[in-house]
Design a protein around this motif. Structure first.
Motif, PDB file in Angstrom:
ATOM      1  N   ASN A 141     -25.431 -14.267 -24.185  1.00  0.00           N
ATOM      2  CA  ASN A 141     -25.239 -12.859 -24.525  1.00  0.00           C
ATOM      3  C   ASN A 141     -26.206 -12.413 -25.614  1.00  0.00           C
ATOM      4  O   ASN A 141     -26.816 -11.343 -25.530  1.00  0.00           O
ATOM      5  N   LEU A 142     -26.371 -13.232 -26.639  1.00  0.00           N
ATOM      6  CA  LEU A 142     -27.272 -12.883 -27.737  1.00  0.00           C
ATOM      7  C   LEU A 142     -28.706 -12.667 -27.265  1.00  0.00           C
ATOM      8  O   LEU A 142     -29.360 -11.684 -27.633  1.00  0.00           O
ATOM      9  N   VAL A 143     -29.200 -13.592 -26.449  1.00  0.00           N
ATOM     10  CA  VAL A 143     -30.605 -13.536 -26.050  1.00  0.00           C
ATOM     11  C   VAL A 143     -30.869 -12.364 -25.113  1.00  0.00           C
ATOM     12  O   VAL A 143     -31.966 -11.791 -25.121  1.00  0.00           O
ATOM     13  N   ARG A 144     -29.870 -11.977 -24.330  1.00  0.00           N
ATOM     14  CA  ARG A 144     -30.059 -10.825 -23.450  1.00  0.00           C
ATOM     15  C   ARG A 144     -29.938  -9.504 -24.206  1.00  0.00           C
ATOM     16  O   ARG A 144     -30.498  -8.490 -23.784  1.00  0.00           O
ATOM     17  N   ILE A 145     -29.216  -9.520 -25.308  1.00  0.00           N
ATOM     18  CA  ILE A 145     -29.081  -8.306 -26.121  1.00  0.00           C
ATOM     19  C   ILE A 145     -30.280  -8.117 -27.047  1.00  0.00           C
ATOM     20  O   ILE A 145     -30.833  -7.020 -27.153  1.00  0.00           O
ATOM     21  N   TRP A 146     -30.701  -9.206 -27.724  1.00  0.00           N
ATOM     22  CA  TRP A 146     -31.711  -9.082 -28.776  1.00  0.00           C
ATOM     23  C   TRP A 146     -33.023  -9.804 -28.513  1.00  0.00           C
ATOM     24  O   TRP A 146     -33.971  -9.653 -29.282  1.00  0.00           O
ATOM     25  N   GLY A 147     -33.097 -10.626 -27.479  1.00  0.00           N
ATOM     26  CA  GLY A 147     -34.318 -11.398 -27.276  1.00  0.00           C
ATOM     27  C   GLY A 147     -34.339 -12.607 -28.186  1.00  0.00           C
ATOM     28  O   GLY A 147     -33.378 -13.388 -28.231  1.00  0.00           O
ATOM     29  N   ASP A 148     -35.429 -12.804 -28.931  1.00  0.00           N
ATOM     30  CA  ASP A 148     -35.519 -13.924 -29.864  1.00  0.00           C
ATOM     31  C   ASP A 148     -34.436 -13.802 -30.931  1.00  0.00           C
ATOM     32  O   ASP A 148     -34.326 -12.766 -31.601  1.00  0.00           O
ATOM     33  N   VAL A 149     -33.644 -14.846 -31.084  1.00  0.00           N
ATOM     34  CA  VAL A 149     -32.600 -14.876 -32.112  1.00  0.00           C
ATOM     35  C   VAL A 149     -32.609 -16.256 -32.764  1.00  0.00           C
ATOM     36  O   VAL A 149     -33.135 -17.217 -32.190  1.00  0.00           O
ATOM     37  N   PRO A 150     -32.036 -16.401 -33.949  1.00  0.00           N
ATOM     38  CA  PRO A 150     -31.984 -17.721 -34.577  1.00  0.00           C
ATOM     39  C   PRO A 150     -31.183 -18.712 -33.729  1.00  0.00           C
ATOM     40  O   PRO A 150     -30.089 -18.390 -33.270  1.00  0.00           O
ATOM     41  N   ARG A 167     -36.228 -16.277 -36.197  1.00  0.00           N
ATOM     42  CA  ARG A 167     -35.991 -16.005 -34.784  1.00  0.00           C
ATOM     43  C   ARG A 167     -36.684 -17.053 -33.914  1.00  0.00           C
ATOM     44  O   ARG A 167     -37.861 -17.339 -34.086  1.00  0.00           O
ATOM     45  N   THR A 168     -35.930 -17.610 -33.006  1.00  0.00           N
ATOM     46  CA  THR A 168     -36.432 -18.634 -32.091  1.00  0.00           C
ATOM     47  C   THR A 168     -36.870 -17.973 -30.796  1.00  0.00           C
ATOM     48  O   THR A 168     -36.176 -17.085 -30.297  1.00  0.00           O
ATOM     49  N   PRO A 169     -37.999 -18.374 -30.222  1.00  0.00           N
ATOM     50  CA  PRO A 169     -38.445 -17.766 -28.962  1.00  0.00           C
ATOM     51  C   PRO A 169     -37.389 -17.845 -27.868  1.00  0.00           C
ATOM     52  O   PRO A 169     -36.651 -18.833 -27.764  1.00  0.00           O
ATOM     53  N   THR A 170     -37.331 -16.801 -27.072  1.00  0.00           N
ATOM     54  CA  THR A 170     -36.351 -16.715 -25.992  1.00  0.00           C
ATOM     55  C   THR A 170     -36.380 -17.941 -25.095  1.00  0.00           C
ATOM     56  O   THR A 170     -35.324 -18.441 -24.681  1.00  0.00           O
ATOM     57  N   SER A 171     -37.564 -18.446 -24.809  1.00  0.00           N
ATOM     58  CA  SER A 171     -37.672 -19.606 -23.919  1.00  0.00           C
ATOM     59  C   SER A 171     -36.932 -20.807 -24.475  1.00  0.00           C
ATOM     60  O   SER A 171     -36.297 -21.567 -23.721  1.00  0.00           O
ATOM     61  N   GLU A 172     -36.977 -21.006 -25.785  1.00  0.00           N
ATOM     62  CA  GLU A 172     -36.266 -22.134 -26.403  1.00  0.00           C
ATOM     63  C   GLU A 172     -34.758 -21.908 -26.403  1.00  0.00           C
ATOM     64  O   GLU A 172     -33.984 -22.852 -26.268  1.00  0.00           O
ATOM     65  N   ILE A 173     -34.359 -20.669 -26.582  1.00  0.00           N
ATOM     66  CA  ILE A 173     -32.923 -20.363 -26.505  1.00  0.00           C
ATOM     67  C   ILE A 173     -32.403 -20.716 -25.117  1.00  0.00           C
ATOM     68  O   ILE A 173     -31.354 -21.364 -24.970  1.00  0.00           O
ATOM     69  N   TYR A 174     -33.125 -20.317 -24.084  1.00  0.00           N
ATOM     70  CA  TYR A 174     -32.693 -20.617 -22.724  1.00  0.00           C
ATOM     71  C   TYR A 174     -32.683 -22.122 -22.458  1.00  0.00           C
ATOM     72  O   TYR A 174     -31.797 -22.625 -21.749  1.00  0.00           O
ATOM     73  N   GLN A 175     -33.628 -22.853 -23.011  1.00  0.00           N
ATOM     74  CA  GLN A 175     -33.617 -24.309 -22.854  1.00  0.00           C
ATOM     75  C   GLN A 175     -32.329 -24.898 -23.421  1.00  0.00           C
ATOM     76  O   GLN A 175     -31.719 -25.792 -22.820  1.00  0.00           O
ATOM     77  N   GLN A 176     -31.911 -24.396 -24.592  1.00  0.00           N
ATOM     78  CA  GLN A 176     -30.680 -24.895 -25.202  1.00  0.00           C
ATOM     79  C   GLN A 176     -29.462 -24.511 -24.376  1.00  0.00           C
ATOM     80  O   GLN A 176     -28.532 -25.307 -24.208  1.00  0.00           O
TER      81      GLN A 176
END
Length: 466
Positions: A141-150, A167-176
């Motif tokens: 939810n966070l990454v779709r709302i704000w993009g890069d987030v901690p 802020r962590t790149p979106t790609s890394e958030i999705y990996q997690q």
């Protein structure tokens, strides 16, 4: 300097007990302590800061599905979501950001301490899986709302450590997210444990993983994850669409994951009736509490249901003065904002539509499983099924599946994200605006709350053009 990444101040952060003060008190020592921590993570999802209220504005009101009756209520903080006027100082942004990170902190606390607690390995694995699922859902939810987030995957023991997160790149958030969901699917039980109705299952992890892969346009992996849910035979479409949302039929065979509410426990009831009922009306709420008129169905949505679609009158109600309202998740409250309706996050119909979409993207077939699953949804809605001749290309099938999602899943917090992932948001929202606004691509993300920028101006950056 005020600490706001996980709460509104250092003092507030340290005063959360047992959720955020465990590093000081050594709270997590027994199975009961862990179970209280797990319950706290679920409560974060239930909170008004997430599914209890705020997500409605980010995920439905933002879309062409719904609007707010009064754009000036509470100084316009809700109406601004509707009209694409949201600014970094909007308090709903701040509360939602904080609520999401509170939930992540609670998951991290359990995950970081559970191995030191004496309890059965099976139960330990179940709780780990649940926390990984909730953390993944929250980051999705966070990454779709704000993009890069901690990206925070460890307990923040010292509030000032939070200032180190950027802020962590979106790609890394999705990996997690993918990592967490794959692990959760292995740890969680396939069927709901009777004593833990409402808890996450392997089916929930795989259904969410399929949605993540669909968002990433990794259609082969989406197909694999969603097929696991179908092949499990744990879930099914209910015969009657109305039964899915009947408050006496919570956690049904179609429900994969839903947020639990209980009118009989103080502050554990849902707010939906008071939020959705037409402003100033008493018919829906029985006069209990204030009716806000938010999440009101647009005339565009109301007028586009096909003739005979059974879902229309189940999803949309009408009061005696002619105003319409979102009827899903609504039952009269016993006290203001204290109703008994759960909120469904994932259900089997969504899985079937996502699976049909993934199959089509992986290789169009004129008369295959994708068409069958799409038609299963339509048959239940009382509509004529599509023939292979009518959907004679991949593009035609794609458009029809996207359209079907709007009516099947209306008001279930999918519409805005569907517009984003299909690339239709700017086009559709500008076409639906009736001259009230015109959006640009940068508004597909929300502004980072100003409180986050102020707390760590050397670490946190604002989204473009805000």
């Amino acid at each position: 300097m005020t600490f706001t990444l996980l709460n509104s101040s250092c003092a507030d952060f340290l005063n959360q007990e047992p959720i955020s003060n465990s590093s000081v008190t050594g709270f997590y020592k027994t199975q009961a302590d862990i179970e209280q921590g797990v319950a706290g993570a679920y409560n974060s999802l239930q909170s008004y800061k997430q599914y209890g209220a705020n997500f409605i504005y980010f995920m439905e009101v933002r879309s062409d599905n719904t609007y707010t009756e009064s754009i000036t209520t509470s100084g316009g903080i809700y109406g601004d979501f509707d009209l694409f006027r949201t600014v970094p100082t909007n308090s709903i942004l701040d509360l939602t950001w904080a609520g999401c990170y509170e939930g992540i902190q609670r998951c991290n606390l359990v995950l970081g301490n559970i191995d030191n607690v004496v309890m059965s390995e099976d139960l330990k694995n179940q709780y780990k899986g649940e926390m990984l699922f909730i953390r993944a859902l929250t980051y999705f939810n966070l990454v779709r709302i704000w993009g890069d987030v901690p990206l925070v995957t460890k307990e923040v023991q010292d509030p000032f450590d939070a200032f180190e997160f950027t802020r962590t790149p979106t790609s890394e958030i999705y990996q997690q997210i993918v990592t967490d969901l794959n692990e959760a699917s292995e740890l969680l039980s396939e069927k709901v444990i009777v004593s833990k109705i409402g808890s996450a299952t392997a089916g929930a992890a795989n259904a969410l993983l399929g949605k993540v892969y669909l968002t990433l346009k990794d259609y082969p992996k989406a197909e694999v994850a969603l097929k696991k849910v179908i092949d499990s035979k744990v879930y099914k479409l209910l015969d009657n669409y109305a039964d899915v949302f009947d408050v006496t039929n919570k956690n049904s065979a179609e429900s994969i994951f839903e947020i639990q509410y209980n009118k009989d426990i103080t502050d554990q009831g849902s707010r939906f009736a008071n939020i959705f009922a037409p402003k100033g009306s008493t018919e829906v709420t029985g006069g209990v509490g204030t009716s806000l008129g938010d999440n009101t169905p647009t005339e565009d949505l109301y007028g586009k249901y096909e003739e005979g679609d059974l879902r229309k009158e189940i999803s949309i109600g009408q009061v005696s003065d002619g105003r319409i309202y979102c009827k899903k998740f609504v039952i009269a409250p016993v006290l203001p904002n204290q109703s008994d309706a759960n909120f469904i996050v994932l259900r089997y119909a969504d899985v079937l539509l996502m699976y049909a979409e993934a199959l089509n993207e992986n290789g169009y077939k004129a008369d295959g499983d994708a068409l069958n699953y799409l038609n299963d949804i339509r048959k239940r809605a009382g509509l004529e099924v599509y023939t292979a001749g009518e959907l004679s290309s991949q593009e035609l099938f794609r458009e029809v599946v996207w359209k079907e999602r709007r009516f099947e899943l209306a008001f279930e917090n999918h519409r805005w994200f569907d517009l984003l992932r299909t690339g239709k948001a700017v086009e559709i929202m500008n076409a639906s605006a009736n001259g009230e606004f015109r959006i640009e691509a940068y508004q597909l993300l929300f502004p980072i709350p100003q409180s986050q920028i102020d707390a760590a101006p050397d670490k946190m950056t604002q989204n473009d053009k805000y």
